[in-house]
Design an enzyme around this catalytic site. Structure first.
Site: not given
Ligand code: FNR
Length: 433
Positions: A49, A131, A153, A155, A181, A296, A320, A352
């Site tokens: 992962y 996150s 962050q 979503y 993001t 992002k 990412h 990244s």
């Protein structure tokens, strides 16, 4: 601001003097050895992962290749005895141009998960970006961080009510910015994860922001529509998965045994991504918070201009870590175009592929304001827990400090494109000269 002793060149001395007494660093300093040790420390599912990227993993390779294309051209005899790595970001002075990237499911890497990272980040004065898919609720992380800087962050799920709740909670937690993001409106084609048929969320991992949220918990009282007609085969493994969901669901045993843990996973899977997201949605978020909002995942110069046009306060150039789109542009290759489009109007952060201080230097030289460290701190967490994360932060910052000095510079303001040359056979001409 002068560097705290733990964050500068003194790191080398600290390591070497400890070595005289036979004590080695808790985690390897060399990035490839750090990854190799993490692979040994992690379960096969966790390693897959964390280390895996999309498809053939060309994008992850492109990220590193982009760094290798730029080479530093140092200047000599410039008195570099005093150096300053500090930078100002949204009114806050940071000891170094480094943040910890938002990383999902840190519980796969270490028992203390986000809490260990939060403590390490706070101790080193480096902002942690919580996150949306954390293993520990943001409130718990904020509590152990004291006044230390942290961001959130986001979503954007299909529930605006939930998005609003996350943003309000982030404000109450003292987060200094919201990082939205954009590159995950659907999950990338992660061949390695698919080959072992494993997604942590299905096992109830990485859902802590949701299962601690009043809006999300309330939604579990309503029926959840099945995502597909596919049901897991009834095997010992599927029973184990159910037990994992129950174990990870917070609350009393009555709640754990009420069917909510499975409902939480199903609700999450049905709602957490929003492929319909468009530029028009940003005004809604802009109205809801006074916090700076950064986008992002911006790689195209036109998108950078759109971000500014929509009142966004910053950009994170990122792909990412190559986990979303295979065959994509290396993130560092996208940085100059985005910077040209932004014309200095808002800070541009970068992630990244950052593996060490020299990488940070190159991103700053191309014009980034600061960078986010990703996988290396997860590897350090896996190998050395909180201490490991502290060490990797110190190492990256110390290497940046050494790189700055050896390049003949003394502050971030002095780092510019003239410090770099693009690798071309036979070329020695620094850029901009
Ligand atoms: C990520 N990343 C990520 N990004 C985000 O916005 N929200 C998230 O929850 C996650 N989760 C996540 C999990 C794992 C295991 C990885 C490796 C990455 C992306 C992350 O913020 C950052 O963009 C990349 O990690 C940068 O790439 P490198 O430098 O780590 O290769």
């Amino acid at each position: 601001m002068t560097q705290p002793p733990s964050l500068g060149r003194t790191r080398q001395i600290e390591i070497l003097i400890s070595g005289v007494g036979g004590r080695l660093p808790a985690v390897p300093v060399e990035p490839r050895r750090l990854a190799a040790e993490a692979e040994r420390a992690l379960s096969a599912e966790a390693w897959t992962y964390v280390a895996g990227s999309a498809g053939t993993e060309e994008t992850a390779d492109a990220n590193r290749a982009a760094f290798e294309r730029w080479q530093i051209v140092p200047r000599m005899l410039r008195d570099v005895s005093q150096r300053d790595l500090s930078v100002e970001l949204f009114g806050e002075r940071l000891p170094a141009p480094l943040l910890l990237a938002p990383i999902a499911v840190l519980g796969m890497a270490h028992r203390q998960a986000d809490l260990a990272v939060a403590r390490a980040a706070a101790a080193e004065g480096v902002p942690m970006i919580f996150s949306n898919q954390a293993s520990v609720p943001m409130e718990d992380c904020a509590r152990v961080m004291g006044e230390a800087p942290r961001w959130f962050q986001l979503y954007w799920s299909t529930s605006d009510e939930l998005v609003a709740s996350f943003v309000e909670r982030a404000e109450r937690c003292g987060c200094g910015a919201i990082v939205l993001t954009l590159d995950t409106t659907m999950m990338g084609w992660r061949a390695r994860d698919l080959d072992i048929a494993y997604l942590p969320f299905i096992h109830g991992q990485g859902l802590a922001q949701y299962t601690s949220d009043p809006v999300f918990r309330k939604s579990l009282d309503e029926p959840v529509e099945a995502l597909t007609g596919v049901r897991p085969p009834r095997t010992p493994a599927s029973v184990l998965a159910l037990l994992e969901q129950i174990y990870r669901y917070p609350g009393t045993w009555a709640e754990k045994l009420s069917g909510k843990p499975l409902a939480a996973v199903q609700r999450f899977l049905a709602t957490y991504m929003r492929p319909s997201l468009s530029w028009d949605h940003l005004a809604w978020l802009r109205e809801r918070t006074k916090l700076p909002i950064l986008l992002k995942g911006i790689l195209h110069p036109e998108d950078a201009k759109m971000a500014i046009g929509h009142g966004m306060d910053g950009i994170v150039v990122s792909n990412h870590g190559g986990r979303q789109l295979d065959g994509e542009i290396g993130a560092l290759d996208a940085l100059p175009g985005v910077l040209a489009a932004v014309e200095g109007k808002v800070p541009v952060l970068f992630d990244s592929g950052i593996r060490g201080g020299a990488d940070v230097f190159k991103a700053l030289a191309l014009g980034a304001t600061a960078v986010c460290l990703g996988r290396p701190y997860v590897y350090a967490l896996a190998v050395g827990g909180e201490r490991g994360v502290r060490e990797v932060i110190k190492n990256v910052v110390a290497e940046l400090d050494v790189t700055l000095g050896l390049a003949g510079l003394t502050s971030l303001a002095e780092i510019g494109p003239e410090a770099l040359v693009e690798r071309r056979t036979g070329s020695t001409s620094p850029r901009g000269e």
